[in-house]
Design a protein around this motif. Structure first.
Motif, PDB file in Angstrom:
ATOM      1  N   PHE A  63       0.811  -1.215   0.000  1.00  0.00           N
ATOM      2  CA  PHE A  63       0.000   0.000   0.000  1.00  0.00           C
ATOM      3  C   PHE A  63       0.844   1.264   0.000  1.00  0.00           C
ATOM      4  O   PHE A  63       0.416   2.291  -0.530  1.00  0.00           O
ATOM      5  CB  PHE A  63      -1.048  -0.029   1.116  1.00  0.00           C
ATOM      6  N   LEU A  64       2.049   1.201   0.530  1.00  0.00           N
ATOM      7  CA  LEU A  64       2.966   2.332   0.419  1.00  0.00           C
ATOM      8  C   LEU A  64       3.362   2.539  -1.045  1.00  0.00           C
ATOM      9  O   LEU A  64       3.346   3.661  -1.560  1.00  0.00           O
ATOM     10  CB  LEU A  64       4.213   2.108   1.290  1.00  0.00           C
ATOM     11  N   TYR A  66       1.612   1.581  -3.606  1.00  0.00           N
ATOM     12  CA  TYR A  66       0.407   2.023  -4.311  1.00  0.00           C
ATOM     13  C   TYR A  66       0.184   3.520  -4.082  1.00  0.00           C
ATOM     14  O   TYR A  66      -0.144   4.258  -5.021  1.00  0.00           O
ATOM     15  CB  TYR A  66      -0.814   1.217  -3.853  1.00  0.00           C
ATOM     16  N   PHE A  67       0.371   3.991  -2.856  1.00  0.00           N
ATOM     17  CA  PHE A  67       0.246   5.420  -2.556  1.00  0.00           C
ATOM     18  C   PHE A  67       1.248   6.223  -3.395  1.00  0.00           C
ATOM     19  O   PHE A  67       0.899   7.253  -3.984  1.00  0.00           O
ATOM     20  CB  PHE A  67       0.467   5.683  -1.060  1.00  0.00           C
ATOM     21  N   ILE A  70       0.045   6.502  -6.937  1.00  0.00           N
ATOM     22  CA  ILE A  70      -1.017   7.507  -7.098  1.00  0.00           C
ATOM     23  C   ILE A  70      -0.414   8.916  -7.112  1.00  0.00           C
ATOM     24  O   ILE A  70      -0.823   9.770  -7.917  1.00  0.00           O
ATOM     25  CB  ILE A  70      -2.094   7.363  -6.003  1.00  0.00           C
ATOM     26  N   VAL A  71       0.569   9.166  -6.255  1.00  0.00           N
ATOM     27  CA  VAL A  71       1.249  10.473  -6.263  1.00  0.00           C
ATOM     28  C   VAL A  71       1.912  10.690  -7.622  1.00  0.00           C
ATOM     29  O   VAL A  71       1.783  11.766  -8.226  1.00  0.00           O
ATOM     30  CB  VAL A  71       2.283  10.563  -5.110  1.00  0.00           C
ATOM     31  N   PHE A  94      -6.532  16.139  -2.315  1.00  0.00           N
ATOM     32  CA  PHE A  94      -7.260  14.902  -2.076  1.00  0.00           C
ATOM     33  C   PHE A  94      -8.597  15.296  -1.476  1.00  0.00           C
ATOM     34  O   PHE A  94      -8.645  15.992  -0.474  1.00  0.00           O
ATOM     35  CB  PHE A  94      -6.471  14.009  -1.106  1.00  0.00           C
ATOM     36  N   ALA A  99      -7.689  11.529  -5.264  1.00  0.00           N
ATOM     37  CA  ALA A  99      -6.510  12.376  -5.393  1.00  0.00           C
ATOM     38  C   ALA A  99      -6.698  13.131  -6.706  1.00  0.00           C
ATOM     39  O   ALA A  99      -7.279  12.605  -7.659  1.00  0.00           O
ATOM     40  CB  ALA A  99      -5.245  11.526  -5.439  1.00  0.00           C
ATOM     41  N   HIS A 149      -4.290   0.285 -10.138  1.00  0.00           N
ATOM     42  CA  HIS A 149      -4.065   1.597 -10.731  1.00  0.00           C
ATOM     43  C   HIS A 149      -5.053   1.862 -11.865  1.00  0.00           C
ATOM     44  O   HIS A 149      -5.649   2.935 -11.942  1.00  0.00           O
ATOM     45  CB  HIS A 149      -2.625   1.755 -11.246  1.00  0.00           C
TER      46      HIS A 149
END
Length: 185
Positions: A63-64, A66-67, A70-71, A94, A99, A149
């Protein structure tokens, strides 16, 4: 310019709900597509859906990553806002589960706005495809990350769908709430 339609996605709870619902079949579609890719082109027959690789730390790392993805996705939007309008400001944020990157009060042709919408999906998918094909990332990570994604791109796909319904010479104004479409006369 003649106003055609204003789209306020950020404050439209009904649209947000349906976009979230649409992301589920989109996720399943891309999951199947990317599994097929690894099966056909990489001859991998061992895919198993796991977000954590069997550990809590693996789950947190996934999940890090994945975050960060997204950034990176939003930074690509911001880059292309700037490519097409160098003098305009870009904001990131956000809100309501999304986001976003925005360049408020900037006007783009329909084609340029579609580029802005689809470039993150295209670039990130190609990067992930290259990484798995070259053996830099494991197949499970690729399939899960690429599918999540792609499903998260539902808002971008929605903008493109809405713009495809407006034929002719139009201008798209990016707003902090969504977009406004004008006839360019």
């Amino acid at each position: 310019m003649t106003l055609i339609k204003e789209y306020n996605l950020i404050e439209n709870k009904k649209a947000i709900f349906w976009l979230n619902m649409a992301s589920i079949p989109l996720f399943i579609f891309f999951l199947i597509l990317f599994i097929m890719y690894t099966y056909i082109f990489l001859e991998n027959k061992d895919y198993s859906f796991s977000l954590n690789n069997g550990s809590f730390i693996g789950f947190i790392l996934f999940f890090l990553l994945y975050f960060l993805l997204i950034v990176f996705h939003e930074l690509i939007h911001g880059l292309f806002f700037k490519v097409f309008k160098k003098d305009r400001k870009v904001k990131f944020g956000f809100k309501n589960g999304f986001a976003y990157a925005t360049s408020p009060h900037s006007f783009y042709s329909k084609g340029k706005f579609i580029w802005i919408c689809l470039t993150p999906f295209t670039f990130i998918t190609l990067i992930l495809l290259s990484a798995v094909s070259l053996g830099f990332i494991p197949v499970n990570l690729f399939v899960n990350m690429a599918s999540l994604h792609a499903a998260a791109c539902v808002g971008d796909f929605y903008w493109v769908f809405l713009l495809s319904r407006h034929p002719g010479n139009i201008l798209v104004e990016d707003t902090e709430q969504g977009m406004t479409v004008y006839l360019n006369n």
